[in-house]
Design a protein around this motif. Structure first.
Motif, PDB file in Angstrom:
ATOM      1  N   VAL A  74     -32.533  -7.687  16.615  1.00  0.00           N
ATOM      2  CA  VAL A  74     -33.095  -6.856  15.552  1.00  0.00           C
ATOM      3  C   VAL A  74     -34.333  -6.111  16.059  1.00  0.00           C
ATOM      4  O   VAL A  74     -34.619  -4.995  15.607  1.00  0.00           O
ATOM      5  N   ALA A  79     -36.498  -3.209  14.213  1.00  0.00           N
ATOM      6  CA  ALA A  79     -37.099  -3.934  13.093  1.00  0.00           C
ATOM      7  C   ALA A  79     -38.615  -3.964  13.253  1.00  0.00           C
ATOM      8  O   ALA A  79     -39.130  -4.133  14.364  1.00  0.00           O
ATOM      9  N   TRP A  98     -33.084  -8.250   6.965  1.00  0.00           N
ATOM     10  CA  TRP A  98     -33.353  -6.864   7.393  1.00  0.00           C
ATOM     11  C   TRP A  98     -32.069  -6.188   7.858  1.00  0.00           C
ATOM     12  O   TRP A  98     -31.809  -5.024   7.540  1.00  0.00           O
ATOM     13  N   LEU A  99     -31.234  -6.928   8.600  1.00  0.00           N
ATOM     14  CA  LEU A  99     -29.949  -6.384   9.042  1.00  0.00           C
ATOM     15  C   LEU A  99     -29.096  -5.965   7.846  1.00  0.00           C
ATOM     16  O   LEU A  99     -28.497  -4.882   7.845  1.00  0.00           O
ATOM     17  N   GLU A 101     -30.076  -5.217   4.790  1.00  0.00           N
ATOM     18  CA  GLU A 101     -30.667  -4.082   4.090  1.00  0.00           C
ATOM     19  C   GLU A 101     -30.468  -2.777   4.853  1.00  0.00           C
ATOM     20  O   GLU A 101     -30.215  -1.729   4.259  1.00  0.00           O
ATOM     21  N   ARG A 102     -30.559  -2.857   6.171  1.00  0.00           N
ATOM     22  CA  ARG A 102     -30.484  -1.643   6.998  1.00  0.00           C
ATOM     23  C   ARG A 102     -29.038  -1.225   7.275  1.00  0.00           C
ATOM     24  O   ARG A 102     -28.717  -0.035   7.239  1.00  0.00           O
ATOM     25  N   PHE A 103     -28.155  -2.199   7.526  1.00  0.00           N
ATOM     26  CA  PHE A 103     -26.799  -1.870   7.969  1.00  0.00           C
ATOM     27  C   PHE A 103     -25.695  -2.419   7.062  1.00  0.00           C
ATOM     28  O   PHE A 103     -24.520  -2.131   7.300  1.00  0.00           O
ATOM     29  N   ARG A 108     -24.633  -7.979   8.932  1.00  0.00           N
ATOM     30  CA  ARG A 108     -25.338  -9.263   9.011  1.00  0.00           C
ATOM     31  C   ARG A 108     -24.386 -10.362   9.457  1.00  0.00           C
ATOM     32  O   ARG A 108     -24.698 -11.132  10.380  1.00  0.00           O
ATOM     33  N   ILE A 219     -24.086  -0.886  16.550  1.00  0.00           N
ATOM     34  CA  ILE A 219     -25.296  -1.702  16.682  1.00  0.00           C
ATOM     35  C   ILE A 219     -25.208  -2.693  17.833  1.00  0.00           C
ATOM     36  O   ILE A 219     -26.192  -3.379  18.130  1.00  0.00           O
TER      37      ILE A 219
END
Length: 272
Positions: A74, A79, A98-99, A101-103, A108, A219
């Motif tokens: 991350v 991040a 965070w993963l 929320e972002r992707f 995740r 990713i």
């Protein structure tokens, strides 16, 4: 002849087919259909499979080294520092959140599964599982004597190491969605065999041409510009596979860039 080397989450072929040999055949058929060309597969998923794990989607239940891998991953994805700082298991849960929320939630789950399987391979240079996976790839290559290898995801790490540990003559190596250059996660952990560590980043000695292909949203393929860390790459293609399938092997195999790279080998006489 072309040989494919798969990435993670391929144990399902063995679970369905019952034997590693039939699993390899099923995977090869799927890849050949996407590629539009005959293909054999080097299948090693059973060698890295640790069995079903309760709560496998929970980042806190990853082994410590796999948790560190997730944190480094991350970080490579950009991040902020507050996501990767903290005490105990809090940072790894923050990183997983965070993963998502972002992707998205699928990313995740994928990264957690990837870290579990990839850590089984890279955590220890002398791991019997790591050596066995390389040896299976080499066994298939030495038996099939292909002109080209197409290696996806973690398979590009296994193939790259194998080709340094015991060089095999190849006209072409194609790496797809490769994490080879990901800092801390893979690059520093590569094991090329005695006397070869100083050649990290170079084309394996038996390979005549090395081509890399990476989706702009993949990713796993970090850094996207892999030749910046691997000057041994002869050609690099950045493509767009679509957000949902940006790491899917069959989508990479269907790209015209790969067909163009392979076409000259298939039309040339096989003198091997």
């Amino acid at each position: 002849m072309i040989v494919g080397v798969h990435g993670i989450r391929c144990y399902r072929y063995l679970a369905k087919e019952g034997t590693a040999e039939r699993a390899a055949e099923a995977l090869a058929a799927e890849w050949a259909a996407a590629l539009g060309m005959p293909l054999s597969a080097a299948y090693y998923a059973q060698l890295l499979h640790l069995g079903a794990t309760q709560g496998a989607d929970e980042p806190e239940l990853l082994p410590p080294d796999a948790q560190r891998m997730l944190m480094d991953w991350v970080s490579a994805l950009g991040a902020p520092a507050e996501v990767t700082m903290g005490h105990g298991t809090l940072p790894v849960r923050q990183a997983a959140s965070w993963l998502a929320e972002r992707f998205g939630g699928a990313a995740r789950q994928f990264v957690i599964a990837f870290c579990r399987e990839a850590d089984t391979y890279v955590a220890d240079h002398g791991s019997p599982r790591r050596a066995a996976a390389r040896e299976e790839v080499l066994r298939v290559l030495e038996l099939a004597r292909p002109r080209a290898v197409v290696a996806h995801s973690l398979g590009s790490v296994v193939a790259y190491e194998a080709l340094w540990h015991r060089p095999v003559e190849l006209d072409l190596l194609v790496t797809m969605g490769s994490p080879l250059g990901m800092p801390q996660v893979f690059f520093e952990r590569l094991s090329l065999g005695e006397g070869n560590e100083e050649h990290k980043g170079q084309r394996p000695p038996g390979v005549r041409r090395w081509v890399n292909i990476a989706d702009v949203g993949d990713i796993v393929a970090l850094p996207r510009d892999l030749p910046s860390r691997f000057p041994g790459i002869d050609a690099h293609h950045e493509v767009s596979l679509g957000l949902v399938t940006s790491h899917k092997a069959t989508r990479y195999l269907a790209r015209p860039e790969i067909a163009r790279e392979l076409a000259p080998l298939l039309s040339a006489p096989d003198d091997q």
